[in-house]
Scaffold this motif. Structure first.
Motif, PDB file in Angstrom:
ATOM      1  N   PRO A  79       0.239  -1.538   0.168  1.00 56.93           N
ATOM      2  CA  PRO A  79       0.368   0.263   0.117  1.00 56.93           C
ATOM      3  C   PRO A  79       1.096   1.240   0.039  1.00 56.93           C
ATOM      4  O   PRO A  79       2.078   0.985   0.583  1.00 56.93           O
ATOM      5  CB  PRO A  79      -0.969  -0.125   1.669  1.00 56.93           C
ATOM      6  CG  PRO A  79      -0.429  -1.752   2.010  1.00 56.93           C
ATOM      7  CD  PRO A  79       0.529  -2.366   0.922  1.00 56.93           C
ATOM      8  N   ILE A  81       1.499   4.684   2.113  1.00 60.07           N
ATOM      9  CA  ILE A  81       1.748   5.166   2.979  1.00 60.07           C
ATOM     10  C   ILE A  81       1.980   6.055   3.085  1.00 60.07           C
ATOM     11  O   ILE A  81       3.512   7.117   2.733  1.00 60.07           O
ATOM     12  CB  ILE A  81       2.920   4.250   3.550  1.00 60.07           C
ATOM     13  CG1 ILE A  81       2.794   4.466   5.489  1.00 60.07           C
ATOM     14  CG2 ILE A  81       3.927   3.996   2.970  1.00 60.07           C
ATOM     15  CD1 ILE A  81       3.478   3.514   6.618  1.00 60.07           C
ATOM     16  N   GLU A  97      -1.855   7.015   6.936  1.00 63.16           N
ATOM     17  CA  GLU A  97      -2.866   6.211   6.496  1.00 63.16           C
ATOM     18  C   GLU A  97      -1.914   5.317   4.734  1.00 63.16           C
ATOM     19  O   GLU A  97      -0.898   5.668   5.102  1.00 63.16           O
ATOM     20  CB  GLU A  97      -3.395   7.317   6.207  1.00 63.16           C
ATOM     21  CG  GLU A  97      -4.575   8.688   6.377  1.00 63.16           C
ATOM     22  CD  GLU A  97      -4.827   9.703   6.477  1.00 63.16           C
ATOM     23  OE1 GLU A  97      -5.801  10.157   6.080  1.00 63.16           O
ATOM     24  OE2 GLU A  97      -3.777  10.211   5.121  1.00 63.16           O
ATOM     25  N   PHE A  98      -2.848   4.645   5.148  1.00 62.71           N
ATOM     26  CA  PHE A  98      -2.081   3.666   3.875  1.00 62.71           C
ATOM     27  C   PHE A  98      -3.172   3.208   3.252  1.00 62.71           C
ATOM     28  O   PHE A  98      -4.843   3.343   2.509  1.00 62.71           O
ATOM     29  CB  PHE A  98      -2.554   2.399   4.748  1.00 62.71           C
ATOM     30  CG  PHE A  98      -1.184   1.541   5.586  1.00 62.71           C
ATOM     31  CD1 PHE A  98      -0.301   1.620   5.301  1.00 62.71           C
ATOM     32  CD2 PHE A  98      -1.937   2.105   7.358  1.00 62.71           C
ATOM     33  CE1 PHE A  98       1.202   1.289   5.883  1.00 62.71           C
ATOM     34  CE2 PHE A  98      -0.431   2.352   7.872  1.00 62.71           C
ATOM     35  CZ  PHE A  98       0.671   1.608   7.618  1.00 62.71           C
ATOM     36  N   TYR A  99      -3.161   3.772   1.377  1.00 66.50           N
ATOM     37  CA  TYR A  99      -3.959   3.892   0.310  1.00 66.50           C
ATOM     38  C   TYR A  99      -4.141   2.509  -0.729  1.00 66.50           C
ATOM     39  O   TYR A  99      -2.816   2.263  -0.669  1.00 66.50           O
ATOM     40  CB  TYR A  99      -3.953   4.924  -0.370  1.00 66.50           C
ATOM     41  CG  TYR A  99      -4.200   6.104   0.398  1.00 66.50           C
ATOM     42  CD1 TYR A  99      -5.351   6.816   0.436  1.00 66.50           C
ATOM     43  CD2 TYR A  99      -3.131   6.779   1.162  1.00 66.50           C
ATOM     44  CE1 TYR A  99      -6.068   7.637   1.138  1.00 66.50           C
ATOM     45  CE2 TYR A  99      -3.726   8.356   2.559  1.00 66.50           C
ATOM     46  CZ  TYR A  99      -4.637   8.647   2.149  1.00 66.50           C
ATOM     47  OH  TYR A  99      -5.092   9.567   3.275  1.00 66.50           O
ATOM     48  N   TYR A 114      -2.005  -4.625  11.686  1.00 64.87           N
ATOM     49  CA  TYR A 114      -2.403  -2.972  11.381  1.00 64.87           C
ATOM     50  C   TYR A 114      -3.263  -3.210  12.142  1.00 64.87           C
ATOM     51  O   TYR A 114      -3.553  -1.828  13.054  1.00 64.87           O
ATOM     52  CB  TYR A 114      -2.272  -2.260   9.995  1.00 64.87           C
ATOM     53  CG  TYR A 114      -1.032  -2.480   9.209  1.00 64.87           C
ATOM     54  CD1 TYR A 114       0.107  -2.189   9.468  1.00 64.87           C
ATOM     55  CD2 TYR A 114      -0.925  -3.027   7.755  1.00 64.87           C
ATOM     56  CE1 TYR A 114       1.217  -1.800   8.125  1.00 64.87           C
ATOM     57  CE2 TYR A 114      -0.027  -2.873   6.475  1.00 64.87           C
ATOM     58  CZ  TYR A 114       0.984  -2.403   7.292  1.00 64.87           C
ATOM     59  OH  TYR A 114       1.612  -2.455   6.210  1.00 64.87           O
ATOM     60  N   ARG A 138      -8.722   4.158   1.432  1.00 64.11           N
ATOM     61  CA  ARG A 138      -7.962   4.291   2.742  1.00 64.11           C
ATOM     62  C   ARG A 138      -8.499   3.157   3.015  1.00 64.11           C
ATOM     63  O   ARG A 138      -9.554   3.215   3.656  1.00 64.11           O
ATOM     64  CB  ARG A 138      -8.286   5.745   3.283  1.00 64.11           C
ATOM     65  CG  ARG A 138      -6.807   5.985   4.904  1.00 64.11           C
ATOM     66  CD  ARG A 138      -7.567   6.703   5.155  1.00 64.11           C
ATOM     67  NE  ARG A 138      -9.187   7.902   5.464  1.00 64.11           N
ATOM     68  CZ  ARG A 138      -9.620   8.249   5.810  1.00 64.11           C
ATOM     69  NH1 ARG A 138      -8.329   9.437   5.785  1.00 64.11           N
ATOM     70  NH2 ARG A 138     -10.844   9.185   5.867  1.00 64.11           N
ATOM     71  N   TYR A 139      -7.160   2.801   4.180  1.00 61.91           N
ATOM     72  CA  TYR A 139      -7.687   1.308   4.752  1.00 61.91           C
ATOM     73  C   TYR A 139      -8.152   1.333   6.305  1.00 61.91           C
ATOM     74  O   TYR A 139      -7.810   2.894   6.867  1.00 61.91           O
ATOM     75  CB  TYR A 139      -6.581   0.301   5.118  1.00 61.91           C
ATOM     76  CG  TYR A 139      -6.151  -0.351   3.503  1.00 61.91           C
ATOM     77  CD1 TYR A 139      -6.752  -1.498   3.553  1.00 61.91           C
ATOM     78  CD2 TYR A 139      -4.877  -0.211   2.665  1.00 61.91           C
ATOM     79  CE1 TYR A 139      -6.498  -2.536   2.289  1.00 61.91           C
ATOM     80  CE2 TYR A 139      -4.592  -0.428   1.803  1.00 61.91           C
ATOM     81  CZ  TYR A 139      -5.346  -2.311   1.138  1.00 61.91           C
ATOM     82  OH  TYR A 139      -4.827  -2.231   0.243  1.00 61.91           O
ATOM     83  N   SER A 142      -6.184   2.499   8.932  1.00 65.27           N
ATOM     84  CA  SER A 142      -5.516   3.450   9.653  1.00 65.27           C
ATOM     85  C   SER A 142      -5.208   5.118  10.679  1.00 65.27           C
ATOM     86  O   SER A 142      -6.715   4.577  11.203  1.00 65.27           O
ATOM     87  CB  SER A 142      -5.575   4.626   7.997  1.00 65.27           C
ATOM     88  OG  SER A 142      -5.579   4.236   7.207  1.00 65.27           O
ATOM     89  N   TYR A 161       4.356   1.042  13.009  1.00 61.02           N
ATOM     90  CA  TYR A 161       3.530   0.824  11.625  1.00 61.02           C
ATOM     91  C   TYR A 161       4.532   0.828  11.188  1.00 61.02           C
ATOM     92  O   TYR A 161       4.294   0.662   9.582  1.00 61.02           O
ATOM     93  CB  TYR A 161       2.746   2.217  11.298  1.00 61.02           C
ATOM     94  CG  TYR A 161       0.657   2.368  12.086  1.00 61.02           C
ATOM     95  CD1 TYR A 161      -0.126   1.489  10.938  1.00 61.02           C
ATOM     96  CD2 TYR A 161       0.312   2.931  13.002  1.00 61.02           C
ATOM     97  CE1 TYR A 161      -1.391   1.402  11.362  1.00 61.02           C
ATOM     98  CE2 TYR A 161      -1.159   3.136  13.859  1.00 61.02           C
ATOM     99  CZ  TYR A 161      -1.745   1.854  12.282  1.00 61.02           C
ATOM    100  OH  TYR A 161      -3.026   1.812  13.271  1.00 61.02           O
ATOM    101  N   TYR A 165       5.299  -2.567   8.470  1.00 59.25           N
ATOM    102  CA  TYR A 165       5.165  -2.044   6.825  1.00 59.25           C
ATOM    103  C   TYR A 165       6.466  -2.395   6.765  1.00 59.25           C
ATOM    104  O   TYR A 165       6.255  -3.277   5.968  1.00 59.25           O
ATOM    105  CB  TYR A 165       5.152  -0.508   6.505  1.00 59.25           C
ATOM    106  CG  TYR A 165       4.950  -0.254   5.222  1.00 59.25           C
ATOM    107  CD1 TYR A 165       3.544  -0.082   4.603  1.00 59.25           C
ATOM    108  CD2 TYR A 165       5.877   0.074   4.675  1.00 59.25           C
ATOM    109  CE1 TYR A 165       3.648   0.395   3.417  1.00 59.25           C
ATOM    110  CE2 TYR A 165       5.776   0.458   3.336  1.00 59.25           C
ATOM    111  CZ  TYR A 165       4.324   0.461   2.422  1.00 59.25           C
ATOM    112  OH  TYR A 165       4.502   0.862   1.364  1.00 59.25           O
TER     113      TYR A 165
END
Length: 222
Positions: A79, A81, A97-99, A114, A138-139, A142, A161, A165
Motif C-alpha cells: 500500500p 503510506i 494512513e494507508f491507501y 496493522y 483508505r484502509y 489507518s 506502523y 510496514y
C-alpha cells in the motif's frame, strides 16, 4: 531555519539499512515560503523500492509545525503510506494512513497486523476531518488521532506502523514496476485534481505550476 523532524529521519534511517537511498536535487522547490508559511522538502530514490518524500512546514513563528512523510512503493505490491504530524497551539494530530494502490488485494493477515497496532491507542480521541474522495481507498486500519500531550505515544505509534510496514515489505516479491507506478500516478493525479486539506492549501499559496510539482513529482515521485 531548523526544520521539524518527527519521523522523517527515523524512516530514512530504517530504509537505508536495507536499500540504497539517494537524495534527489529539487532545486528551488526544496525551500519555499509564502505568507509566513515555510515549506522544506527532501526527496529520495529508494533503489528497487520506490520514492520517499519528507516535507516539513512551520508557520506562526514556530507555533505551528507539520511533517509529512510519503513512501510510494513501485517495486513491490504494498500500500501507499502517508505519515502526517501537525502541532498547533499545543494540540497534536497524527495520522498513519494507508491507501489501496495495489495490483492485488491486501491479505487479511497483513491487515490484521496493522489493526492490532491501531487498537493499542483506542483511548486517544480519533481525528475526524470530514468526507473526502479517498475515503473509499483508505484502509480502515489507518491511524488518525488528536489531542494534547500525546507526542511520545504518537511517535511510538508511527514507528510501530512503519516497522510493521517494513516487515511486510521484506516478505513481498518484486512486482511489475510500470504497472504499480501507474497506480501511484493515478492516486497522485486524482489527489491533485480532487484536492484535500493540505493540497488545497499548497495550491492557494503557490499556484498550479509549483503545487503540481510539489504534490505529483516530489511527494509521490510521478
Amino acid at each position: 531555519m531548523k526544520t521539524f523532524d518527527f519521523l522523517g529521519s527515523y524512516v530514512l534511517d530504517q530504509l537505508a539499512k536495507t536499500y540504497a537511498v539517494k537524495e534527489l536535487d529539487l532545486g528551488g522547490d526544496a525551500a519555499l515560503s509564502k505568507k509566513g508559511m515555510h515549506f522544506f522538502t527532501k526527496c529520495y530514490d529508494v533503489e528497487g523500492l520506490g520514492h520517499l518524500c519528507v516535507m516539513t512546514m512551520n508557520a506562526m513563528l514556530g507555533m505551528m509545525k507539520m511533517e509529512t512523510v510519503v513512501l510510494s512503493v513501485t517495486g513491490k505490491d504494498a500500500p501507499l503510506i502517508n505519515l502526517d504530524m501537525v502541532q498547533a497551539m499545543g494540540k497534536e494530530t497524527f495520522m498513519a494512513e494507508f491507501y489501496d494502490d495495489q495490483l492485488l488485494p491486501l491479505p487479511q493477515e497483513q491487515a490484521a497486523a496493522y489493526e492490532a497496532l491501531w487498537q493499542r491507542d483506542e483511548d486517544i480521541p480519533d481525528y475526524v476531518s470530514g468526507p473526502h474522495w479517498y475515503d473509499d481507498i483508505r484502509y480502515p486500519f489507518s491511524y488518525a488521532k488528536t489531542g494534547k500531550g500525546f507526542t511520545e505515544r504518537f511517535q511510538a505509534a508511527g514507528k510501530a506502523y512503519f516497522e510493521e510496514y517494513l516487515r511486510q515489505l521484506a516478505l513481498l516479491p518484486a512486482c511489475d514496476r510500470e504497472e504499480k507506478g501507474a497506480k501511484v500516478s493515478a492516486f497522485a493525479q486524482t489527489l491533485y485534481s480532487q484536492g484535500g486539506p493540505a493540497v488545497d492549501q499548497v495550491k492557494n499559496l503557490f499556484g498550479d505550476e509549483i503545487a503540481g510539482r510539489l504534490v505529483k513529482t516530489h511527494m509521490y515521485g510521478c
